[in-house]
Design an enzyme around this catalytic site. Sequence first.
Site, short mmCIF file in Angstrom:
data_model
loop_
_atom_site.label_atom_id
_atom_site.label_comp_id
_atom_site.label_asym_id
_atom_site.label_seq_id
_atom_site.Cartn_x
_atom_site.Cartn_y
_atom_site.Cartn_z
N TRP A 204 1.08 -1.01 0.15
CA TRP A 204 -0.09 -0.08 -0.09
C TRP A 204 0.58 1.12 -0.42
CZ3 TRP A 204 -4.75 -0.97 -1.58
CH2 TRP A 204 -5.35 -2.79 -0.82
N ARG B 123 -0.93 7.40 -1.01
CA ARG B 123 0.86 7.21 -0.97
C ARG B 123 1.53 7.31 -1.86
NH1 ARG B 123 -3.34 1.99 -4.15
NH2 ARG B 123 -5.16 2.25 -3.12
N GLN C 153 -11.11 8.31 -4.11
CA GLN C 153 -11.67 6.87 -3.95
C GLN C 153 -12.82 7.19 -3.67
OE1 GLN C 153 -9.57 4.20 -1.54
NE2 GLN C 153 -8.09 3.43 -3.73
N ALA D 281 -18.00 -4.16 -1.38
CA ALA D 281 -17.49 -3.70 -1.53
C ALA D 281 -16.94 -3.39 -2.73
CB ALA D 281 -16.60 -4.04 -0.23
N HIS E 163 -6.74 4.15 1.52
CA HIS E 163 -8.01 3.64 0.52
C HIS E 163 -9.20 4.02 1.72
CE1 HIS E 163 -7.07 -0.65 2.11
NE2 HIS E 163 -7.31 0.20 3.04
N VAL F 74 -11.75 -8.90 0.49
CA VAL F 74 -12.51 -9.39 -0.42
C VAL F 74 -12.93 -10.90 -0.69
CG1 VAL F 74 -13.98 -7.27 -1.03
CG2 VAL F 74 -12.23 -8.41 -1.87
N1 PHE Z 1 -9.45 -0.36 -1.13
C1 PHE Z 1 -8.74 -1.07 -2.82
C2 PHE Z 1 -8.24 0.00 -3.02
O1 PHE Z 1 -7.42 0.99 -2.12
C3 PHE Z 1 -10.33 -1.30 -3.29
C4 PHE Z 1 -10.72 -2.32 -2.87
C5 PHE Z 1 -12.31 -1.08 -2.53
C6 PHE Z 1 -11.30 -3.61 -3.70
C7 PHE Z 1 -13.07 -2.65 -1.70
C8 PHE Z 1 -12.61 -4.21 -2.89
C9 PHE Z 1 -12.91 -3.88 -2.22
O2 PHE Z 1 -7.26 -0.41 -4.21
#
Ligand code: PHE
Length: 348
Positions: A157, A200, A214, A311, A174, A257
Amino acid sequence: MTLDDLATLRQEAERSLERVHDLESLQAWDRDVIGAKGSLTAFLRGLGKASPEDRPALGRAANDVKTALVTAFDARKAELQSAALDARLATDAVDVTLPGRKPTIGVDHPVSQMIRELSDIFALMGFQTAFGPEVETGHYNFDLLNIPSDHPARDVWDTMIVDTPNSEIVLRTHTSPMQARVMEKTTPPVRVIVPGRVYRYEAQDASHEWMFHQLEGLAVDERITLADLKGVLREMARQLFGPNRRIRFRCDFFPFVEPGVDFAVDCMICNGAGCRVCKQTGWLEMGGAGMVHPSVLEGVGYDSEKYTGFAFGLGIDRIVMQRYGINDVRAFAGNDLRFLQQFAVASR
Ligand code: PHE
């Protein structure tokens, strides 16, 4: 008390009136000469003490002096008042021949405009908009998202750390940490979107910024499936880009997920045939998504046997770039008014 005294009094009064150049000192003169305690008034009052044979002449003369001084006072007063008015008019003067100054009215940044548009679109599908902290704890940014500290996924990340020694305070990488924050405060059903800034540690180039935006989406309820996710994203794409848009899912991995996908919209310029905007692929990458991992649900105390959810997280900046044909993401935070002003019309 003689006629000479009166003459002297008059002379002095007239001289000092000549030295009066503003209304304040005129008032003082009035007080000193013809006012209730003024010198002339004192003289008139004193007449009673004059000898009976001098009194009539003295009285007449004193009254003449009074008339003369009062007249002079009135004239001076009128003069000074009009001078003061002239001065005020001169400084307050408005040149009515000058062209008017156009007020500059601020408008929303194109990314903010897009956030509002997306909020409206999702509101129609029953999603509330929530906002969360940009400074996060490792607990929400990682742990509750099924990314334990020893997990290699934590490294991907490019996290910016705010405070080190024992606490892990980070700039959120995120918007996903808001999944847990929202669920902790809600009992299902949950339908929420979370737009906002994320950070990031990345080298900047035309398509990468160290800060970008986002939009997180989260729906948790009984019997939510991947089909619901696809339907919601497709509806969003149609509202954004027109009625014929399609959504593509491809397998991807995110620890929070299962299954996970990346999703794309078919290019609205070429309808998927391939063009410059979609770099000949026919598809525009939007973000990641999937079914909320059971451990994420359990982590906030939800019964993962009863509830399921989806999500997704999409990149807002990229959507704005596609809509307006912007080819460098750095323009958004570059603070060049010539760039930003082009979007002023769009939001009115
Ligand atoms: N948080 C992930 C990202 O920043 C995106 C994501 C959100 C993936 C929700 C799956 C579910 O890349």
